[in-house]
Design a protein around this motif. Structure first.
Motif, PDB file in Angstrom:
ATOM      1  N   TYR A 232       0.826  -1.197   0.000  1.00  0.00           N
ATOM      2  CA  TYR A 232       0.000   0.000   0.000  1.00  0.00           C
ATOM      3  C   TYR A 232       0.869   1.258   0.000  1.00  0.00           C
ATOM      4  O   TYR A 232       0.552   2.237  -0.668  1.00  0.00           O
ATOM      5  N   SER A 233       1.960   1.202   0.717  1.00  0.00           N
ATOM      6  CA  SER A 233       2.829   2.376   0.788  1.00  0.00           C
ATOM      7  C   SER A 233       3.698   2.543  -0.464  1.00  0.00           C
ATOM      8  O   SER A 233       4.195   3.627  -0.719  1.00  0.00           O
ATOM      9  N   GLU A 234       3.860   1.474  -1.248  1.00  0.00           N
ATOM     10  CA  GLU A 234       4.722   1.551  -2.428  1.00  0.00           C
ATOM     11  C   GLU A 234       3.958   1.756  -3.736  1.00  0.00           C
ATOM     12  O   GLU A 234       4.305   2.607  -4.539  1.00  0.00           O
ATOM     13  N   ASN A 235       2.920   0.928  -3.987  1.00  0.00           N
ATOM     14  CA  ASN A 235       2.230   0.971  -5.271  1.00  0.00           C
ATOM     15  C   ASN A 235       0.783   0.513  -5.055  1.00  0.00           C
ATOM     16  O   ASN A 235       0.528  -0.648  -4.785  1.00  0.00           O
ATOM     17  N   PHE A 236      -0.174   1.433  -5.259  1.00  0.00           N
ATOM     18  CA  PHE A 236      -1.566   1.136  -4.950  1.00  0.00           C
ATOM     19  C   PHE A 236      -2.154   0.089  -5.896  1.00  0.00           C
ATOM     20  O   PHE A 236      -2.945  -0.755  -5.475  1.00  0.00           O
ATOM     21  N   LEU A 237      -1.792   0.103  -7.163  1.00  0.00           N
ATOM     22  CA  LEU A 237      -2.326  -0.868  -8.121  1.00  0.00           C
ATOM     23  C   LEU A 237      -1.876  -2.292  -7.758  1.00  0.00           C
ATOM     24  O   LEU A 237      -2.687  -3.224  -7.769  1.00  0.00           O
ATOM     25  N   VAL A 238      -0.618  -2.431  -7.440  1.00  0.00           N
ATOM     26  CA  VAL A 238      -0.108  -3.743  -7.031  1.00  0.00           C
ATOM     27  C   VAL A 238      -0.801  -4.177  -5.738  1.00  0.00           C
ATOM     28  O   VAL A 238      -1.135  -5.355  -5.554  1.00  0.00           O
ATOM     29  N   PHE A 239      -1.049  -3.235  -4.853  1.00  0.00           N
ATOM     30  CA  PHE A 239      -1.770  -3.520  -3.613  1.00  0.00           C
ATOM     31  C   PHE A 239      -3.164  -4.079  -3.910  1.00  0.00           C
ATOM     32  O   PHE A 239      -3.581  -5.076  -3.304  1.00  0.00           O
ATOM     33  N   LEU A 240      -3.886  -3.468  -4.837  1.00  0.00           N
ATOM     34  CA  LEU A 240      -5.229  -3.943  -5.182  1.00  0.00           C
ATOM     35  C   LEU A 240      -5.196  -5.349  -5.769  1.00  0.00           C
ATOM     36  O   LEU A 240      -6.021  -6.204  -5.421  1.00  0.00           O
ATOM     37  N   ILE A 241      -4.262  -5.602  -6.655  1.00  0.00           N
ATOM     38  CA  ILE A 241      -4.144  -6.929  -7.263  1.00  0.00           C
ATOM     39  C   ILE A 241      -3.791  -7.969  -6.196  1.00  0.00           C
ATOM     40  O   ILE A 241      -4.363  -9.061  -6.154  1.00  0.00           O
ATOM     41  N   TYR A 242      -2.860  -7.631  -5.341  1.00  0.00           N
ATOM     42  CA  TYR A 242      -2.449  -8.526  -4.263  1.00  0.00           C
ATOM     43  C   TYR A 242      -3.618  -8.812  -3.323  1.00  0.00           C
ATOM     44  O   TYR A 242      -3.822  -9.954  -2.892  1.00  0.00           O
ATOM     45  N   THR A 243      -4.396  -7.793  -3.001  1.00  0.00           N
ATOM     46  CA  THR A 243      -5.530  -7.958  -2.099  1.00  0.00           C
ATOM     47  C   THR A 243      -6.581  -8.876  -2.711  1.00  0.00           C
ATOM     48  O   THR A 243      -7.133  -9.744  -2.021  1.00  0.00           O
ATOM     49  N   ALA A 244      -6.865  -8.705  -3.999  1.00  0.00           N
ATOM     50  CA  ALA A 244      -7.824  -9.569  -4.670  1.00  0.00           C
ATOM     51  C   ALA A 244      -7.344 -11.026  -4.653  1.00  0.00           C
ATOM     52  O   ALA A 244      -8.111 -11.948  -4.344  1.00  0.00           O
ATOM     53  N   GLY A 245      -6.081 -11.233  -4.964  1.00  0.00           N
ATOM     54  CA  GLY A 245      -5.518 -12.585  -4.915  1.00  0.00           C
ATOM     55  C   GLY A 245      -5.527 -13.153  -3.508  1.00  0.00           C
ATOM     56  O   GLY A 245      -5.774 -14.347  -3.308  1.00  0.00           O
ATOM     57  N   GLY A 246      -5.267 -12.308  -2.536  1.00  0.00           N
ATOM     58  CA  GLY A 246      -5.282 -12.733  -1.141  1.00  0.00           C
ATOM     59  C   GLY A 246      -6.657 -13.201  -0.694  1.00  0.00           C
ATOM     60  O   GLY A 246      -6.776 -14.189   0.026  1.00  0.00           O
ATOM     61  N   PHE A 247      -7.707 -12.501  -1.128  1.00  0.00           N
ATOM     62  CA  PHE A 247      -9.059 -12.926  -0.777  1.00  0.00           C
ATOM     63  C   PHE A 247      -9.408 -14.264  -1.426  1.00  0.00           C
ATOM     64  O   PHE A 247     -10.037 -15.125  -0.803  1.00  0.00           O
ATOM     65  N   LEU A 248      -9.001 -14.445  -2.680  1.00  0.00           N
ATOM     66  CA  LEU A 248      -9.252 -15.726  -3.339  1.00  0.00           C
ATOM     67  C   LEU A 248      -8.496 -16.861  -2.639  1.00  0.00           C
ATOM     68  O   LEU A 248      -9.042 -17.947  -2.425  1.00  0.00           O
ATOM     69  N   MET A 249      -7.269 -16.609  -2.293  1.00  0.00           N
ATOM     70  CA  MET A 249      -6.473 -17.613  -1.602  1.00  0.00           C
ATOM     71  C   MET A 249      -7.046 -17.906  -0.219  1.00  0.00           C
ATOM     72  O   MET A 249      -6.992 -19.046   0.250  1.00  0.00           O
ATOM     73  N   SER A 250      -7.626 -16.909   0.421  1.00  0.00           N
ATOM     74  CA  SER A 250      -8.252 -17.122   1.729  1.00  0.00           C
ATOM     75  C   SER A 250      -9.415 -18.104   1.616  1.00  0.00           C
ATOM     76  O   SER A 250      -9.607 -18.946   2.496  1.00  0.00           O
TER      77      SER A 250
END
Length: 121
Positions: free
Chosen positions: A71-89
């Motif tokens: 989140y502090s480095e790149n918001f777009l990468v953060f969004l993609i990571y968060t979406a993948g994280g929810f699927l993996m959850s």
């Protein structure tokens, strides 16, 4: 190249290896023998503890730490990571439910009485 990513990958792959190894080992057990019933119970406990620690406890903490970093480095990468994280959850929940189901089955198993063993022979 974050240490968090490496740890997450190691934990997820390690959990898969231990769980699959425990399952395959349990398929080879003869559940008409008390020793094998005991081994089945131990392997079910090992698999459950592994899944709970790696796929629930540590996965969540690593997810939050990595999300904060991204989140502090790149918001777009953060969004993609968060979406993948929810699927993996969701996948982790399925694995946890399966591990709990196997654990419950193992705990309810009764040992074979010596009379039954004598009749089998």
């Amino acid at each position: 190249s974050s240490v968090l990513f490496h740890e997450a990958v190691f934990l997820l792959q390690g959990a898969a290896g231990i769980s699959i190894g425990a399952s395959v080992y349990c398929y080879m057990l003869d559940l008409s023998k008390n020793e094998d019933i005991f081994r089945f119970k131990i392997m079910s406990v090992v698999a459950l503890i592994t899944i709970v620690y790696t796929r629930v406890v540590r996965y969540c903490t690593l997810g939050f730490e990595t999300s904060y970093m991204l989140y502090s480095e790149n918001f777009l990468v953060f969004l993609i990571y968060t979406a993948g994280g929810f699927l993996m959850s969701g996948f982790n929940i399925v694995l946890l439910k399966d591990s709990i189901k196997k654990f419950k089955k193992a705990i309810k198993m009764n040992y074979v009485s010596p009379e039954k063993i004598a009749k089998m022979e």
